[in-house]
Design a protein around this motif. Structure first.
Motif, PDB file in Angstrom:
ATOM      1  N   GLY A  73      -8.694  -6.086   4.579  1.00 45.56           N
ATOM      2  CA  GLY A  73      -8.664  -7.315   5.361  1.00 45.56           C
ATOM      3  C   GLY A  73      -7.444  -7.423   6.262  1.00 45.56           C
ATOM      4  N   GLU A  74      -7.351  -8.562   6.933  1.00 39.10           N
ATOM      5  CA  GLU A  74      -6.208  -8.809   7.807  1.00 39.10           C
ATOM      6  C   GLU A  74      -4.972  -9.135   6.963  1.00 39.10           C
ATOM      7  OE1 GLU A  74      -7.716 -12.021  10.162  1.00 39.10           O
ATOM      8  OE2 GLU A  74      -8.391 -10.673  11.761  1.00 39.10           O
ATOM      9  N   HIS A  75      -3.798  -8.711   7.451  1.00 38.15           N
ATOM     10  CA  HIS A  75      -2.551  -8.873   6.711  1.00 38.15           C
ATOM     11  C   HIS A  75      -1.682  -9.953   7.367  1.00 38.15           C
ATOM     12  CE1 HIS A  75      -4.002  -5.033   5.262  1.00 38.15           C
ATOM     13  NE2 HIS A  75      -3.105  -5.038   4.311  1.00 38.15           N
ATOM     14  N   PHE A  76      -0.995 -10.709   6.503  1.00 39.16           N
ATOM     15  CA  PHE A  76      -0.189 -11.836   6.966  1.00 39.16           C
ATOM     16  C   PHE A  76       1.167 -11.832   6.256  1.00 39.16           C
ATOM     17  CE2 PHE A  76      -4.564 -12.977   7.661  1.00 39.16           C
ATOM     18  CZ  PHE A  76      -4.560 -13.626   8.888  1.00 39.16           C
ATOM     19  N   LEU A  77       2.128 -12.557   6.856  1.00 40.98           N
ATOM     20  CA  LEU A  77       3.470 -12.696   6.312  1.00 40.98           C
ATOM     21  C   LEU A  77       3.834 -14.175   6.199  1.00 40.98           C
ATOM     22  CD1 LEU A  77       5.437 -10.017   8.403  1.00 40.98           C
ATOM     23  CD2 LEU A  77       4.779  -9.844   5.993  1.00 40.98           C
ATOM     24  N   MET A  78       4.589 -14.505   5.149  1.00 43.16           N
ATOM     25  CA  MET A  78       5.182 -15.834   4.997  1.00 43.16           C
ATOM     26  C   MET A  78       6.659 -15.616   4.630  1.00 43.16           C
ATOM     27  SD  MET A  78       2.223 -17.943   2.897  1.00 43.16           S
ATOM     28  CE  MET A  78       2.897 -19.560   3.278  1.00 43.16           C
ATOM     29  N   VAL A 115      13.066 -15.699   1.065  1.00 46.67           N
ATOM     30  CA  VAL A 115      11.819 -15.435   0.346  1.00 46.67           C
ATOM     31  C   VAL A 115      10.867 -14.759   1.324  1.00 46.67           C
ATOM     32  CG1 VAL A 115       9.897 -16.405  -0.937  1.00 46.67           C
ATOM     33  CG2 VAL A 115      12.150 -17.465  -1.113  1.00 46.67           C
ATOM     34  N   LYS A 116      10.286 -13.619   0.911  1.00 45.46           N
ATOM     35  CA  LYS A 116       9.329 -12.904   1.745  1.00 45.46           C
ATOM     36  C   LYS A 116       8.043 -12.674   0.956  1.00 45.46           C
ATOM     37  CE  LYS A 116      12.610 -10.475   4.740  1.00 45.46           C
ATOM     38  NZ  LYS A 116      13.013  -9.161   5.299  1.00 45.46           N
ATOM     39  N   MET A 117       6.905 -13.019   1.583  1.00 45.81           N
ATOM     40  CA  MET A 117       5.592 -12.845   0.965  1.00 45.81           C
ATOM     41  C   MET A 117       4.680 -12.063   1.913  1.00 45.81           C
ATOM     42  SD  MET A 117       4.991 -16.630  -0.655  1.00 45.81           S
ATOM     43  CE  MET A 117       5.899 -17.462   0.654  1.00 45.81           C
ATOM     44  N   LYS A 118       3.854 -11.214   1.319  1.00 41.33           N
ATOM     45  CA  LYS A 118       2.843 -10.473   2.066  1.00 41.33           C
ATOM     46  C   LYS A 118       1.480 -10.833   1.499  1.00 41.33           C
ATOM     47  CE  LYS A 118       6.052  -6.641   2.867  1.00 41.33           C
ATOM     48  NZ  LYS A 118       6.324  -5.187   2.664  1.00 41.33           N
ATOM     49  N   LEU A 119       0.550 -11.158   2.380  1.00 37.78           N
ATOM     50  CA  LEU A 119      -0.773 -11.601   1.959  1.00 37.78           C
ATOM     51  C   LEU A 119      -1.857 -10.832   2.702  1.00 37.78           C
ATOM     52  CD1 LEU A 119       1.141 -14.409   2.547  1.00 37.78           C
ATOM     53  CD2 LEU A 119      -0.645 -15.315   1.045  1.00 37.78           C
ATOM     54  N   VAL A 120      -3.048 -10.823   2.093  1.00 42.82           N
ATOM     55  CA  VAL A 120      -4.228 -10.209   2.695  1.00 42.82           C
ATOM     56  C   VAL A 120      -5.360 -11.224   2.653  1.00 42.82           C
ATOM     57  CG1 VAL A 120      -5.926  -8.360   2.540  1.00 42.82           C
ATOM     58  CG2 VAL A 120      -3.525  -7.885   2.051  1.00 42.82           C
ATOM     59  N   TRP A 121      -6.072 -11.368   3.780  1.00 41.12           N
ATOM     60  CA  TRP A 121      -7.216 -12.266   3.833  1.00 41.12           C
ATOM     61  C   TRP A 121      -8.474 -11.472   3.502  1.00 41.12           C
ATOM     62  CZ3 TRP A 121      -8.912 -16.987   3.561  1.00 41.12           C
ATOM     63  CH2 TRP A 121     -10.186 -17.313   4.026  1.00 41.12           C
ATOM     64  N   LEU A 122      -9.125 -11.811   2.391  1.00 39.65           N
ATOM     65  CA  LEU A 122     -10.369 -11.165   1.980  1.00 39.65           C
ATOM     66  C   LEU A 122     -11.527 -11.963   2.560  1.00 39.65           C
ATOM     67  CD1 LEU A 122      -9.508 -10.327  -1.742  1.00 39.65           C
ATOM     68  CD2 LEU A 122      -9.149  -8.943   0.316  1.00 39.65           C
TER      69      LEU A 122
END
Length: 524
Positions: free
Chosen positions: A475-480, A489-496
């Protein structure tokens, strides 16, 4: 008995409000010398040497000093009294000025502490009489006599002095209110002793804030110095934070705001539910718009959101530059103390309780951390996690930051799903909406001794990553990302797309080395 006192007191006040009767024409006015008519009475012609028939007025003779106003022949017993004597001007002379101070003191002695405090603001006379130390000592002893210290022997009793003598004026009044405040403070502090092992924060924080009737006021000042003070419209409580919203006010335009102040306020309820005493204001945050620039974090069809550090969110009507609402996210750590114990111009500060130094451990301060982590908005919790035994080695200290890996990207078993979309609902009077890809992060980092070490509650937005972050997801990858002077604080996310939800595949917390060294007395 209380009703009888109330009726008597009301009748007494009605008598005070009545004006003294005017003397009938031709009658001698009190206070003038016998046999001497008033000026202009019994005089038929112009005085000698006065042009135009006008007589030069003579100054009235000075009256002899008296302990009771309006009485030229007061008894010597009243003149020897120690009570304060206030001589009013003749134009203001009324019934209460003609009463001896002893009688007024006796009347005031039937009032309770709250009524006595209120009546002290009626006039200078009542202000002095209502602060009588003998009267306040009786009130103090009737309320706290069973809690005061008593001597255990005759020698101790010999050292005990008269409680009213050798005291500064107003001592027992101050003691009464100080004791009352101390008792209530000890009560709610006892409620905050129960610490949750999950969050490291007091369990009863929300209950104490609600029970003490604590609210938050916002003061907005524009460039011309005009101030607007608003009471909160709504407060949204969560496990470790509260989000407060103000809306419906005539806010100045966003670019015309000079500074914003946030105060905690506790308002005392009187017997009438519609009447409130002025509440004590405790400054929590103050933002200077000249030095702090807002950061754009999202928008919808009606508004755009600006973030001002540490936790302010300002909603601006699109195309108008007018403020629709203001929100702030407050962490629970010491929130009760910050909302009650600060001054109107200075925030509450408490001495830092530093942990003991362990010189035998070369990596003391780099391990044993616990993280309570929450993503939420104003209505729902998006994701919550509790992570123990977080550690960092000296080789991981880079750019002056201590790195704590909470969720590892390569460890699929640690990855977490987020419930629903990431969005931040808003409301302003009759209009409401929600801004996508924006929410609030609430972080509580505990040290090795389970004491709060770094606490954050702030808005955060999600951005699309420029490159693929993990080949395990298609899926598409995102950062927060979040950052302040104490850490990042660093987060990595994926949209399924099929599941229609986000997956958190990486979470890393960075803490300032300066903060670690100061807390643990180290030199990394």
């Amino acid at each position: 008995m209380a009703a009888g006192r109330g009726e008597f007191f009301r009748s007494f006040l009605e008598g005070l409000e009545r004006k003294p009767e005017q003397p009938a024409p031709g009658r001698r006015q009190p206070g003038r010398g016998r046999g001497k008519p008033a000026a202009g009475v019994g005089q038929s012609g112009p005085g000698k040497g006065q042009p135009g028939g006008k007589r030069k007025k003579k100054r009235p003779p000075k009256a002899a000093p008296s302990s009771v106003s309006g009485n030229d022949h007061s008894c010597p017993e009243l003149q020897k009294t120690d009570f304060p004597q206030i001589k009013p001007s003749p134009c203001e002379e009324g019934l209460m000025e003609r009463l001896p101070s002893e009688i007024l003191i006796k009347i005031l002695s039937y009032l309770d502490a709250s009524s006595l405090f209120c009546i002290s603001h009626v006039s200078k006379l009542f202000h002095q009489l209502a602060n009588d130390d003998v009267m306040w000592h009786k009130i103090y002893m009737s309320e706290f006599a069973s809690q005061t210290w008593k001597p255990k022997s005759a020698d101790d009793a010999a050292l005990k002095v008269d409680p009213v003598e050798d005291r500064l004026a107003g001592h027992w009044k101050k003691m009464y209110f100080r004791t009352m405040a101390g008792q209530e403070m000890n009560k709610w502090r006892r409620e905050l002793r129960d610490i949750s092992p999950y969050t490291g924060l007091p369990r009863q924080t929300e209950w104490v804030l609600r029970n003490l009737n604590v609210s938050w006021e916002l003061t907005v000042r524009d460039l011309l110095g005009r101030e607007l003070t608003l009471e909160q419209s709504r407060a949204y409580f969560f496990e470790s934070s509260v989000v407060v919203r103000w809306s419906g006010g005539s806010f100045p335009k966003y670019h015309h705001i000079s500074n914003i102040q946030l105060h905690g306020v506790r308002k005392e309820k009187l017997k009438s539910p519609k009447v409130r005493k002025p509440g004590w204001r405790s400054l929590i945050l103050k933002l200077d718009m000249k030095t702090q620039r807002g950061r754009f974090i999202g928008k919808d069809r009606l508004i755009k959101l600006m973030h001002l550090s540490p936790g302010f969110i300002i909603g601006i009507w699109r195309g108008q530059n007018s403020v629709a609402f203001i929100m702030v996210s407050l962490h629970f750590h010491k929130l009760v103390e910050r909302s009650l114990l600060g001054s109107p111009v200075c925030p509450y500060s408490e001495p830092v309780d530093l942990p003991p130094v362990d010189n035998s451990d070369p990596e003391f301060g780099l391990h044993g951390y616990t993280l309570h982590f929450v993503l939420h908005n104003t209505g729902t919790e998006i994701m919550s996690g509790h992570f123990r035994q977080l550690s960092c080695h000296t080789v991981q200290i880079q750019r002056g930051l201590v790195e704590l890996k909470v969720i590892n990207r390569t460890n699929l078993s640690q990855h977490r799903s987020l419930s629903g979309n990431i969005k931040l609902p808003w409301k302003s009077e009759a209009l409401e909406g929600s801004v996508e890809n924006c929410c609030i992060i609430t972080l509580t980092l505990l040290d090795e001794f389970q004491k709060p070490f770094w606490c954050v509650s702030s808005p955060i937005c999600i951005m699309m990553a420029k490159k693929t972050l993990s080949f395990d997801y298609s899926g598409e990858h995102f950062l927060m990302e979040y950052q302040n002077s104490d850490g990042q604080v660093k987060m990595k996310l994926v949209w399924l797309k099929e599941q229609k939800q986000f997956f958190l595949i990486s979470l890393t917390v960075y803490v300032s080395v300066f903060k670690v060294n100061k807390h643990f007395s180290r030199d990394y």
